[in-house]
Design a protein around this motif. Structure first.
Motif, PDB file in Angstrom:
ATOM      1  N   ILE A  45      18.658   2.998   4.857  1.00  0.00           N
ATOM      2  CA  ILE A  45      17.002   3.360   4.679  1.00  0.00           C
ATOM      3  C   ILE A  45      16.444   2.369   4.112  1.00  0.00           C
ATOM      4  CG2 ILE A  45      17.042   4.781   2.822  1.00  0.00           C
ATOM      5  CD1 ILE A  45      15.473   6.641   3.966  1.00  0.00           C
ATOM      6  N   TYR A  46      17.095   1.311   3.510  1.00  0.00           N
ATOM      7  CA  TYR A  46      16.387   0.321   2.659  1.00  0.00           C
ATOM      8  C   TYR A  46      15.163  -0.500   3.498  1.00  0.00           C
ATOM      9  CZ  TYR A  46      15.758  -3.783  -0.201  1.00  0.00           C
ATOM     10  OH  TYR A  46      15.197  -4.940  -0.790  1.00  0.00           O
ATOM     11  N   ILE A  47      15.691  -0.620   4.779  1.00  0.00           N
ATOM     12  CA  ILE A  47      14.828  -1.561   5.631  1.00  0.00           C
ATOM     13  C   ILE A  47      13.566  -0.637   5.787  1.00  0.00           C
ATOM     14  CG2 ILE A  47      15.707  -0.289   7.656  1.00  0.00           C
ATOM     15  CD1 ILE A  47      15.260  -2.969   9.142  1.00  0.00           C
ATOM     16  N   SER A  48      13.306   0.504   5.714  1.00  0.00           N
ATOM     17  CA  SER A  48      12.338   1.401   5.704  1.00  0.00           C
ATOM     18  C   SER A  48      11.341   1.260   4.500  1.00  0.00           C
ATOM     19  CB  SER A  48      12.645   3.010   5.755  1.00  0.00           C
ATOM     20  OG  SER A  48      13.486   3.222   6.985  1.00  0.00           O
ATOM     21  N   PHE A  49      11.914   1.153   3.445  1.00  0.00           N
ATOM     22  CA  PHE A  49      11.158   0.717   2.125  1.00  0.00           C
ATOM     23  C   PHE A  49      10.653  -0.732   2.415  1.00  0.00           C
ATOM     24  CE2 PHE A  49      13.595   4.367   0.460  1.00  0.00           C
ATOM     25  CZ  PHE A  49      12.663   4.958  -0.202  1.00  0.00           C
ATOM     26  N   CYS A  50      11.369  -1.614   2.974  1.00  0.00           N
ATOM     27  CA  CYS A  50      10.637  -3.172   3.016  1.00  0.00           C
ATOM     28  C   CYS A  50       9.634  -3.021   3.773  1.00  0.00           C
ATOM     29  CB  CYS A  50      11.951  -3.826   3.358  1.00  0.00           C
ATOM     30  SG  CYS A  50      13.292  -4.030   2.394  1.00  0.00           S
ATOM     31  N   ALA A  51       9.747  -2.290   5.053  1.00  0.00           N
ATOM     32  CA  ALA A  51       8.792  -2.242   5.922  1.00  0.00           C
ATOM     33  C   ALA A  51       7.334  -1.423   5.346  1.00  0.00           C
ATOM     34  CB  ALA A  51       9.240  -1.298   7.226  1.00  0.00           C
ATOM     35  N   GLY A  52       7.652  -0.738   4.662  1.00  0.00           N
ATOM     36  CA  GLY A  52       6.661   0.170   3.651  1.00  0.00           C
ATOM     37  C   GLY A  52       6.060  -0.860   2.592  1.00  0.00           C
ATOM     38  N   PHE A  53       6.536  -1.771   2.298  1.00  0.00           N
ATOM     39  CA  PHE A  53       5.937  -2.509   1.278  1.00  0.00           C
ATOM     40  C   PHE A  53       4.921  -3.407   1.791  1.00  0.00           C
ATOM     41  CE2 PHE A  53      10.310  -2.793  -1.205  1.00  0.00           C
ATOM     42  CZ  PHE A  53       9.871  -1.780  -1.952  1.00  0.00           C
ATOM     43  N   ILE A  54       4.936  -3.749   3.163  1.00  0.00           N
ATOM     44  CA  ILE A  54       3.751  -4.397   3.940  1.00  0.00           C
ATOM     45  C   ILE A  54       2.614  -3.739   3.735  1.00  0.00           C
ATOM     46  CG2 ILE A  54       3.260  -5.482   6.292  1.00  0.00           C
ATOM     47  CD1 ILE A  54       6.184  -5.642   6.762  1.00  0.00           C
ATOM     48  N   LEU A  55       2.750  -2.395   3.756  1.00  0.00           N
ATOM     49  CA  LEU A  55       1.378  -1.574   3.847  1.00  0.00           C
ATOM     50  C   LEU A  55       0.605  -1.903   2.566  1.00  0.00           C
ATOM     51  CD1 LEU A  55       2.816   2.046   4.799  1.00  0.00           C
ATOM     52  CD2 LEU A  55       1.191   0.290   6.094  1.00  0.00           C
ATOM     53  N   PHE A  56       1.120  -2.699   1.514  1.00  0.00           N
ATOM     54  CA  PHE A  56       0.475  -2.757   0.261  1.00  0.00           C
ATOM     55  C   PHE A  56      -0.121  -4.439   0.265  1.00  0.00           C
ATOM     56  CE2 PHE A  56       3.237   0.531  -1.297  1.00  0.00           C
ATOM     57  CZ  PHE A  56       2.399   1.192  -2.083  1.00  0.00           C
ATOM     58  N   THR A  57       0.045  -5.099   1.568  1.00  0.00           N
ATOM     59  CA  THR A  57      -0.796  -6.155   1.860  1.00  0.00           C
ATOM     60  C   THR A  57      -2.133  -6.283   1.333  1.00  0.00           C
ATOM     61  OG1 THR A  57       1.236  -6.835   3.264  1.00  0.00           O
ATOM     62  CG2 THR A  57      -0.948  -8.147   3.346  1.00  0.00           C
ATOM     63  N   GLY A  95      -1.596   3.448  -0.910  1.00  0.00           N
ATOM     64  CA  GLY A  95      -0.580   4.530  -1.329  1.00  0.00           C
ATOM     65  C   GLY A  95      -0.043   5.819  -0.878  1.00  0.00           C
ATOM     66  N   LEU A  96      -1.070   6.086  -0.140  1.00  0.00           N
ATOM     67  CA  LEU A  96      -1.208   7.561   0.498  1.00  0.00           C
ATOM     68  C   LEU A  96      -0.324   7.035   1.733  1.00  0.00           C
ATOM     69  CD1 LEU A  96      -4.669   9.312   0.223  1.00  0.00           C
ATOM     70  CD2 LEU A  96      -2.422   9.975  -0.669  1.00  0.00           C
ATOM     71  N   PHE A  97      -0.932   5.841   2.652  1.00  0.00           N
ATOM     72  CA  PHE A  97      -0.047   5.386   3.973  1.00  0.00           C
ATOM     73  C   PHE A  97       1.493   5.563   3.591  1.00  0.00           C
ATOM     74  CE2 PHE A  97      -4.154   4.164   5.846  1.00  0.00           C
ATOM     75  CZ  PHE A  97      -3.984   4.871   6.798  1.00  0.00           C
ATOM     76  N   PHE A  98       1.789   4.807   2.306  1.00  0.00           N
ATOM     77  CA  PHE A  98       3.361   4.533   2.072  1.00  0.00           C
ATOM     78  C   PHE A  98       4.030   5.922   1.742  1.00  0.00           C
ATOM     79  CE2 PHE A  98       6.496   3.637  -1.173  1.00  0.00           C
ATOM     80  CZ  PHE A  98       7.058   2.603  -0.525  1.00  0.00           C
ATOM     81  N   ILE A  99       3.396   6.630   1.242  1.00  0.00           N
ATOM     82  CA  ILE A  99       4.089   7.919   0.893  1.00  0.00           C
ATOM     83  C   ILE A  99       4.324   8.631   2.192  1.00  0.00           C
ATOM     84  CG2 ILE A  99       3.740  10.323  -0.241  1.00  0.00           C
ATOM     85  CD1 ILE A  99       2.252   8.956  -2.483  1.00  0.00           C
ATOM     86  N   ILE A 100       3.256   8.713   3.192  1.00  0.00           N
ATOM     87  CA  ILE A 100       3.605   9.478   4.429  1.00  0.00           C
ATOM     88  C   ILE A 100       4.676   8.970   5.091  1.00  0.00           C
ATOM     89  CG2 ILE A 100       2.411   9.964   6.482  1.00  0.00           C
ATOM     90  CD1 ILE A 100      -0.310  10.101   4.981  1.00  0.00           C
ATOM     91  N   TRP A 101       4.510   7.443   5.144  1.00  0.00           N
ATOM     92  CA  TRP A 101       5.519   6.611   6.059  1.00  0.00           C
ATOM     93  C   TRP A 101       6.948   6.910   5.333  1.00  0.00           C
ATOM     94  CZ3 TRP A 101       8.142   5.060   9.698  1.00  0.00           C
ATOM     95  CH2 TRP A 101       9.269   3.987   9.160  1.00  0.00           C
ATOM     96  N   MET A 102       7.125   6.764   4.006  1.00  0.00           N
ATOM     97  CA  MET A 102       8.331   7.007   3.617  1.00  0.00           C
ATOM     98  C   MET A 102       8.885   8.418   3.828  1.00  0.00           C
ATOM     99  SD  MET A 102       9.383   4.141   2.919  1.00  0.00           S
ATOM    100  CE  MET A 102      11.068   4.908   2.717  1.00  0.00           C
ATOM    101  N   THR A 103       7.963   9.554   3.624  1.00  0.00           N
ATOM    102  CA  THR A 103       8.451  10.835   3.863  1.00  0.00           C
ATOM    103  C   THR A 103       8.866  10.870   5.409  1.00  0.00           C
ATOM    104  OG1 THR A 103       6.470  11.604   2.692  1.00  0.00           O
ATOM    105  CG2 THR A 103       7.217  13.248   3.901  1.00  0.00           C
ATOM    106  N   ASP A 104       8.328  10.375   6.445  1.00  0.00           N
ATOM    107  CA  ASP A 104       8.749  10.569   7.726  1.00  0.00           C
ATOM    108  C   ASP A 104       9.996   9.639   7.923  1.00  0.00           C
ATOM    109  OD1 ASP A 104       6.447  11.981   8.405  1.00  0.00           O
ATOM    110  OD2 ASP A 104       5.248  10.288   8.984  1.00  0.00           O
ATOM    111  N   ALA A 105      10.076   8.545   7.009  1.00  0.00           N
ATOM    112  CA  ALA A 105      11.351   7.841   7.398  1.00  0.00           C
ATOM    113  C   ALA A 105      12.464   8.317   6.815  1.00  0.00           C
ATOM    114  CB  ALA A 105      11.231   6.419   6.593  1.00  0.00           C
TER     115      ALA A 105
END
Length: 236
Positions: A45-57, A95-105
């Motif tokens: 699941i590490y790749i999901s976090f890596c993809a999620g980091f892009i949301l902070f661009t 931050g909200l987008f990241f939390i929503i994405w990680m919850t789903d992931a």
């Protein structure tokens, strides 16, 4: 400052310094997350976090905004006052987008990849069909990395940039961002691909390369797409 060249140098140095600092923060967070995922045997699941980091661009790119207006700088510190005002709203949304994405992931991972994981057991997740979708999960996250990059550029970076150049209100800024992205869809697609590659590949395979690749690609992409924004966007 009375010396424009010196003022420009101060602004550029400050912007790139803050970009490097933001890169180090993201890298440090990724390593902490990677450590705990390894501890709980959830490396997939590490790749999901890596993809999620892009949301902070969009949040990271805020530090580069003064570069677009460096020729107009009289008091460089004034740009950072504007930066502080924008950080709160952008960080909240992303931050909200990241939390929503990680919850789903995490839910998708627990259902389709590893039902024996710590999270699957904690939330009592079971599925009758035990087919392993780990490979599909990996490629799906790679695609999402590109999609998150594209969304971050169109919905995050562009509206903030347009607001600084020719602010027509939140709704019109988003409409202008979509119109510009549609007009230059090829440039945006390749920019998103470059951003996704500079984030995912280093963090997954050559982790320290991220400290070099991420700030270079982010600054290059930002300066290129900022040149696509006309001085007046009200016509879009």
């Amino acid at each position: 400052m009375n010396n424009p060249p010196l003022a420009g140098l101060v602004v550029k140095s400050s912007c790139y310094g803050l970009l490097l600092l933001a890169t180090l923060v993201i890298f440090s967070i990724s390593q902490v997350i990677g450590f705990y995922l390894d501890y709980y045997q959830m490396n997939a699941i590490y790749i999901s976090f890596c993809a999620g980091f892009i949301l902070f661009t969009p949040l990271v790119v805020l530090v580069l905004h003064p570069l677009v207006f460096v020729d107009k700088v009289q008091q460089p510190q004034s740009y950072f006052k504007v930066l502080i005002k924008n950080v709160g709203l952008v960080s909240l949304v992303q931050g909200l987008f990241f939390i929503i994405w990680m919850t789903d992931a995490i839910a998708v991972y627990s259902i389709y990849v590893d039902q024996d994981s710590f999270l699957a057991k904690a939330f009592n997740i079971h599925r009758e069909n035990n087919t392993d979708f780990s490979s599909e999960f990996f490629w799906f996250n790679l695609f999402l990395g590109w999609l998150f990059s594209l969304l971050s550029l169109v919905l995050g970076v562009m509206p903030c940039l347009i607001a600084r150049i020719d602010n027509n209100g939140v709704i019109k800024n988003f409409v202008s961002a979509f119109a510009i992205a549609k007009q230059h869809k090829v440039q945006f697609s390749f920019a998103a691909l470059a951003l996704a590659a500079a984030t995912l590949i280093p963090l997954l395979y050559i982790k320290y390369l991220f400290i070099l690749s991420f700030p270079i690609v982010v600054s290059y992409v930002f300066l290129n797409i900022s040149s696509l924004v006309p001085k007046k966007t009200g016509n879009y």
